[in-house]
Motif scaffolding. Structure first.
Motif: not given
Lengths: 116, 108
Positions: B14-25, B55-62, B68-76
């Motif tokens: 829903p609008e306003g939610a925080t969501v996180a995506f994960n990625c492995t390499y 690092n953070e760019d506005g609502r986005f944090t990477a 662990s060879q792991y990358i994430s993206l958080l959207i607030r």
């Protein structure tokens, strides 16, 4: 300024025919990349040009695929004897110097190829 | 095994939610990482680079975890306009390796 442009936007062809896809990179960009994106899939690297030379052709899927670049500008991707599995969006990108790990790649809108 | 792996989703939030995506390499030689955004039937565009320190760019944090060879993206505070496919990308010397992308659908 103008971005990366590609032509045609869409191409429908019959199995066995040859197709040519064109990419005009951003003016002054040394590096140019071709990718393929099948429906619902990620981007698949095809080839990379540094100037007019292609130091990395490792992604070309078969000898039916070839690419060239002239004048450190326009690039053409040619697919000979097209097969149905060649149907995909072909994306071109360019970057200023050619250090993919360090600089942004700017993508064109792609050519949607459908092989019947 | 793919060099860059992502959960394809879709993530319906829903609008306003925080969501996180994960990625492995899998390629430890990968030198740098990025998140690209791809709207439906459009070309990918760089969203942000990913630095070791996070690092953070506005609502986005990477975030990047090299051990662990792991990358994430958080959207607030998700917006409807955030709906897109988010591509995790690893960079080696001469090429970028793209993940298949995670589809985000933000619902009103």
């Amino acid at each position: 300024g103008a971005g990366v442009s590609q032509s045609p936007s869409n191409k429908v062809t019959e199995k066995g025919k040859d197709v040519e896809l064109r990419c005009d990179p951003i003016s002054g960009h040394t590096a140019l990349y071709w990718y393929r994106q099948r429906l619902g899939q990620g981007l698949e690297f095809l080839i990379y040009f540094q100037g007019n030379s292609a130091p990395d052709k490792s992604g070309l899927p078969s000898d039916r695929f070839s690419a060239e670049r002239t004048g450190e500008s326009v690039s053409t991707l040619t697919i000979q004897r097209t097969q149905q599995e060649d149907s995909a969006v072909y994306l071109c990108a360019s970057s200023l110097v050619g250090r993919p790990s360090q600089e942004t790649q700017y993508f064109g809108p792609g050519t949607r190829l459908l092989v019947l | 095994r793919k060099e860059v792996e992502q959960d394809p989703g879709p993530f319906n939030v829903p609008e306003g939610a925080t969501v996180a995506f994960n990625c492995t390499y899998s390629n430890s030689a990968s030198q740098s990482f990025f998140w690209y955004r791809q709207d439906c039937r459009k070309e990918p565009k760089l969203l942000m680079s990913v630095y070791s320190s996070g690092n953070e760019d506005g609502r986005f944090t990477a975030q990047l975890n090299r051990a662990s060879q792991y990358i994430s993206l958080l959207i607030r505070d998700s917006k409807l306009s955030d709906s897109a496919t988010y591509l995790c990308v690893g960079g080696a010397t001469n090429k970028l390796i793209f993940g298949t992308g995670t589809l985000l659908a933000v619902q009103p």
